[in-house]
Design a protein around this motif. Sequence first.
Motif, PDB file in Angstrom:
ATOM      1  N   VAL A 217       4.545  47.455  23.529  1.00  0.00           N
ATOM      2  CA  VAL A 217       5.283  47.404  24.796  1.00  0.00           C
ATOM      3  C   VAL A 217       6.356  46.326  24.736  1.00  0.00           C
ATOM      4  CG1 VAL A 217       5.087  47.033  27.289  1.00  0.00           C
ATOM      5  CG2 VAL A 217       3.262  48.229  26.060  1.00  0.00           C
ATOM      6  N   ASN A 218       5.983  45.171  24.224  1.00  0.00           N
ATOM      7  CA  ASN A 218       6.919  44.053  24.129  1.00  0.00           C
ATOM      8  C   ASN A 218       8.118  44.404  23.246  1.00  0.00           C
ATOM      9  OD1 ASN A 218       7.782  41.373  24.616  1.00  0.00           O
ATOM     10  ND2 ASN A 218       6.860  40.698  22.691  1.00  0.00           N
ATOM     11  N   ARG A 221      10.352  47.154  25.098  1.00  0.00           N
ATOM     12  CA  ARG A 221      11.159  46.688  26.234  1.00  0.00           C
ATOM     13  C   ARG A 221      12.432  46.007  25.751  1.00  0.00           C
ATOM     14  NH1 ARG A 221      10.249  41.171  28.401  1.00  0.00           N
ATOM     15  NH2 ARG A 221       9.050  39.987  26.883  1.00  0.00           N
ATOM     16  N   GLN A 225      16.602  47.873  25.725  1.00  0.00           N
ATOM     17  CA  GLN A 225      17.531  47.117  26.565  1.00  0.00           C
ATOM     18  C   GLN A 225      18.973  47.493  26.225  1.00  0.00           C
ATOM     19  OE1 GLN A 225      16.710  42.920  26.820  1.00  0.00           O
ATOM     20  NE2 GLN A 225      18.870  42.426  27.031  1.00  0.00           N
ATOM     21  N   HIS A 243      14.065  51.255  29.360  1.00  0.00           N
ATOM     22  CA  HIS A 243      13.974  49.792  29.365  1.00  0.00           C
ATOM     23  C   HIS A 243      13.241  49.322  30.617  1.00  0.00           C
ATOM     24  CE1 HIS A 243      14.942  45.589  29.188  1.00  0.00           C
ATOM     25  NE2 HIS A 243      15.716  45.655  30.261  1.00  0.00           N
ATOM     26  N   TYR A 246       9.312  50.116  30.380  1.00  0.00           N
ATOM     27  CA  TYR A 246       8.495  49.217  29.573  1.00  0.00           C
ATOM     28  C   TYR A 246       8.520  47.793  30.118  1.00  0.00           C
ATOM     29  CZ  TYR A 246       7.905  52.995  26.256  1.00  0.00           C
ATOM     30  OH  TYR A 246       7.562  54.194  25.675  1.00  0.00           O
ATOM     31  N   LEU A 247       9.616  47.411  30.726  1.00  0.00           N
ATOM     32  CA  LEU A 247       9.681  46.103  31.368  1.00  0.00           C
ATOM     33  C   LEU A 247       8.705  46.037  32.543  1.00  0.00           C
ATOM     34  CD1 LEU A 247      11.126  43.375  31.328  1.00  0.00           C
ATOM     35  CD2 LEU A 247      12.903  44.369  32.780  1.00  0.00           C
ATOM     36  N   LYS A 248       8.654  47.094  33.337  1.00  0.00           N
ATOM     37  CA  LYS A 248       7.720  47.160  34.466  1.00  0.00           C
ATOM     38  C   LYS A 248       6.275  47.170  33.987  1.00  0.00           C
ATOM     39  CE  LYS A 248       6.324  47.749  38.738  1.00  0.00           C
ATOM     40  NZ  LYS A 248       6.498  46.688  39.759  1.00  0.00           N
ATOM     41  N   TYR A 250       5.157  45.906  31.198  1.00  0.00           N
ATOM     42  CA  TYR A 250       4.859  44.569  30.697  1.00  0.00           C
ATOM     43  C   TYR A 250       4.625  43.596  31.848  1.00  0.00           C
ATOM     44  CZ  TYR A 250       4.966  40.808  27.249  1.00  0.00           C
ATOM     45  OH  TYR A 250       4.611  39.763  26.435  1.00  0.00           O
TER      46      TYR A 250
END
Length: 314
Positions: A217-218, A221, A225, A243, A246-248, A250
Motif C-alpha cells: 500500500v505504501n 500510494r 501520485q 493515488h 491507496y492514500l485513503k 493507508y
Amino acid sequence: MRKRYFIAPLILLALAGAYWLGRVQPRASADGMAAAAPAVAANADTGQGPASTMPSTSRARTGSYFAGLRAGADAGDVTASTRLYRGLSLCHRLRAMDWSNAMLASELLEAQTRGMTPTQLEGYRMQLDGIESRRQNAARMNERCAEADAAMMDALVPSVRRAAQLGEPHARACYLAMGPNFDMRALARHPEWIDQYRGSVPGMIEAGMAAGDWAVVNILRGAYQPDADGLLAGVLGSDPARHFRYLKLYRLGAGPGDIAVLDQQLAVAAARLSPEQRNEAETWAETTFRRDFHGRSSVGAPGLDRDPCVFPPE
C-alpha cells in the motif's frame, strides 16, 4: 579522533555477515538437488521457472552453496529463495565496500597516537582490535561469496523476483519498489528484465493486497501520485483516483504520528477528483481495509522501512 566514527558501517556489515555465516549450511545435499530437478524441468517453458529466473550459465556450479539455494528457490522453496537473495545482496554490498573498508582501516592505522590521553589510547586500541575482528569476519564472508561467480552475482534481481513470486514480503516490497534497478550494472547486461518487471507487477500487487501487506500500500500510494518518479510509476502510470484510493487506505491504518500529514495529503489529492470519484475511492478503501487488512494498524508492519531493499535478518 574523527576517524573512529567512520567505522560504524564496518560494524553493521560485520554483524550482518556474522549472522548470515551462522545461518548457512556448507553445501546443498545431493538429495536436495535431485529433488529440485523435476520442478526445474517442469517449469522450463512456463516463463515462471528457472529458465526465466536465473542465468543458465550459473548452473555449472551445482556443488556450491548458492547453486543449492537457487535449485531450492526454483523448486518453490521460500526459505531457500529468501536466503539466496539476501546472501547475494550481502555479497554485492561486501564487494562494493571492500575498497572503502581497506581505506578506512589504513586511515586509522596511520593515525598519530602522540599526545593522546590514556582514555584515548584505550579507545584507539579497541578500534584496532575491532578492525582485526572485522577483517577476519570479512575474510569468512568473502570465502562464502567467492562461490558466487559473475553469472550468479548477476542473478540478484532474478532471485529477488523469484522470492517475491513465492510470496516473501520483503522481496515483494523491494522488487515492486526497485525492480531491476536494484542492480543497475547487471540491468545494463539484461535489458529483458524491464519486460519481466512489467509483466510481474500486476500479480505481485494483487498478491500483496490479498495478504494485507501494508508495504505494498505504501509503495502504491507513492507510485500512483501525479508526476511520481521511478520505474513502478512508469509501469502503472499517473492516476489521481488510484493515488487517493491507496492514500485513503493507508490513512485508515495509520498510527497517530502520521495522521496529520496524511490528512493534508488527502485534502490535496481529493481536490483533483470529482465528488463521485472521491466517494468511490473512499468506499473501496474502507471495504479493502475491513476485508483484506482486517482493521489492522500499519504501525510496526514489516517492510515499512524507508528503504524497502534493506532486508532484516532471517
